[in-house]
Design a protein around this motif. Sequence first.
Motif, PDB file in Angstrom:
ATOM      1  N   THR A 194       0.836  -1.202   0.000  1.00  0.00           N
ATOM      2  CA  THR A 194       0.000   0.000   0.000  1.00  0.00           C
ATOM      3  C   THR A 194       0.869   1.250   0.000  1.00  0.00           C
ATOM      4  O   THR A 194       0.643   2.195  -0.769  1.00  0.00           O
ATOM      5  CB  THR A 194      -0.917  -0.002   1.233  1.00  0.00           C
ATOM      6  OG1 THR A 194      -1.769  -1.148   1.178  1.00  0.00           O
ATOM      7  CG2 THR A 194      -1.757   1.257   1.281  1.00  0.00           C
ATOM      8  N   GLU A 195       1.864   1.285   0.853  1.00  0.00           N
ATOM      9  CA  GLU A 195       2.733   2.446   0.950  1.00  0.00           C
ATOM     10  C   GLU A 195       3.499   2.686  -0.343  1.00  0.00           C
ATOM     11  O   GLU A 195       3.690   3.827  -0.786  1.00  0.00           O
ATOM     12  CB  GLU A 195       3.706   2.265   2.126  1.00  0.00           C
ATOM     13  CG  GLU A 195       4.409   3.533   2.557  1.00  0.00           C
ATOM     14  CD  GLU A 195       3.435   4.659   2.913  1.00  0.00           C
ATOM     15  OE1 GLU A 195       2.395   4.369   3.528  1.00  0.00           O
ATOM     16  OE2 GLU A 195       3.709   5.814   2.526  1.00  0.00           O
ATOM     17  N   VAL A 198       1.097   4.245  -2.873  1.00  0.00           N
ATOM     18  CA  VAL A 198       0.818   5.640  -2.526  1.00  0.00           C
ATOM     19  C   VAL A 198       2.000   6.525  -2.922  1.00  0.00           C
ATOM     20  O   VAL A 198       1.823   7.616  -3.488  1.00  0.00           O
ATOM     21  CB  VAL A 198       0.522   5.756  -1.017  1.00  0.00           C
ATOM     22  CG1 VAL A 198       0.515   7.219  -0.581  1.00  0.00           C
ATOM     23  CG2 VAL A 198      -0.826   5.103  -0.695  1.00  0.00           C
ATOM     24  N   GLN A 202       2.421   9.791  -5.644  1.00  0.00           N
ATOM     25  CA  GLN A 202       2.613  11.045  -4.910  1.00  0.00           C
ATOM     26  C   GLN A 202       2.946  12.174  -5.882  1.00  0.00           C
ATOM     27  O   GLN A 202       3.677  11.982  -6.861  1.00  0.00           O
ATOM     28  CB  GLN A 202       3.755  10.873  -3.901  1.00  0.00           C
ATOM     29  CG  GLN A 202       3.828  11.960  -2.865  1.00  0.00           C
ATOM     30  CD  GLN A 202       4.852  11.602  -1.787  1.00  0.00           C
ATOM     31  OE1 GLN A 202       5.638  10.682  -1.946  1.00  0.00           O
ATOM     32  NE2 GLN A 202       4.824  12.325  -0.700  1.00  0.00           N
ATOM     33  N   ARG A 211      -5.142   7.575  -2.437  1.00  0.00           N
ATOM     34  CA  ARG A 211      -5.158   7.543  -0.967  1.00  0.00           C
ATOM     35  C   ARG A 211      -6.572   7.303  -0.456  1.00  0.00           C
ATOM     36  O   ARG A 211      -6.791   6.510   0.467  1.00  0.00           O
ATOM     37  CB  ARG A 211      -4.595   8.865  -0.423  1.00  0.00           C
ATOM     38  CG  ARG A 211      -4.794   9.058   1.077  1.00  0.00           C
ATOM     39  CD  ARG A 211      -4.168   7.932   1.889  1.00  0.00           C
ATOM     40  NE  ARG A 211      -2.720   8.007   1.902  1.00  0.00           N
ATOM     41  CZ  ARG A 211      -1.946   7.086   2.478  1.00  0.00           C
ATOM     42  NH1 ARG A 211      -2.506   6.008   3.047  1.00  0.00           N
ATOM     43  NH2 ARG A 211      -0.633   7.210   2.461  1.00  0.00           N
TER      44      ARG A 211
END
Length: 402
Positions: A194-195, A198, A202, A211
């Motif tokens: 997930t990170e 994201v 960005q 998000r």
Amino acid sequence: MSDWNRRDSLRWLGGLAASGWPGVQLLAAPAAGSQRLLVVMLRGAYDATNTLIPYSSSFYYEARPNLAIAKPGSDALSALELTADWGLHPALRASLLPLWQAKSLAFVPFSGLEDPSRSHFEMQDKIEFGRGSRSNDYSSGFLNRLAAELSPTPRALAFTNTLPPIFRGSVRVPNMALERGGIPPVSSQEALQTEQIVRMYQDTPLAAPVREGFDTRQRVQQDLAGEMEAASRGATAPRGLARSAPRIAKLLRDSYRIGFIDVGRWDTHVAQGGATGMLADRLSELGDGLAILARELGDVWAHTTVVVVSEFGRTFRENGNRGTDHGHGSALWVLGGSVRGGRVLGEQVASQPQTLNDNRDWPVLNDYRAVLAGLFGRWYGLSPAALARVFPGAPPQDVGLI
């Protein structure tokens, strides 16, 4: 982390074989009073179809494009071949496959209770009371009635936080809470993925919706986790069984003859997984617990029968969330040193659209009460009249488990 692996299985089974057990199996019923019985209730309705896999059915692969387990093969994530039609989930390779090969494990698919309800709570109660779908008599559970029919009355114990319905009745049965298992947290791998996604978006126009999408998914997962917790009714988590198995085995060896434990977290509506994932993890933990229990019982395993049951099965087709919903027919597991295992027993049909119940679930072809009545008749030598008091209205069906 599990402390059970395939090496443990082989060492344990080898030791039993060396001790003179015929195929790690006792072909005659143990002496009266020495039998142990443990019933394991999987609360939340585990997906039997991805545990005992009908891999010879092409419809199985059509109905589960994302969840189906590959046919038996050399791949470690393929189903483990049991028969020409049935396979075992690969997560059970180290724990239950050796017991199957030692003929100490049998399955009865298409089992359950012929009842249209798909309510966890209603069906869990009906399974535990064991009086059939039309009875409103909640005065006693079938394990309590079984204990009342045996002489001398065996000591019984519920490994639960409160006395479960299955043990309500005239025989006094204590309960002993084991550890409680909370909802498993998001895995570190999932959080990392997930990170990474994201970060990838960005400073782009898609950053906010990406998000928001993950936040929404997390809220949905939390809501569904709450539903799973409710369906589990405070039962221990599968990993809790593995940790508690040595203690349960000691109590069955030394003091008690009938036991019950419930294991939760099986309500897999979303992200169930296939060869890996949520269901695979829980099956692995459950299998480890049962294998550890068998090992810790030692020579008493020859006098022990373990029955694994759930309130109903799940839909044959996967849903839009890569999970499965409340179904009907399930599969009964029976393990033990006296079990005539290595077989898939009971009435069966091919898994095809025209054989499904309501065009969505496995049918119930084997009333679990009749199957257990047949098992108890063999195991305890109970008369037909006694069995009729344990399971009213369910004539024994001896499928050859013992």
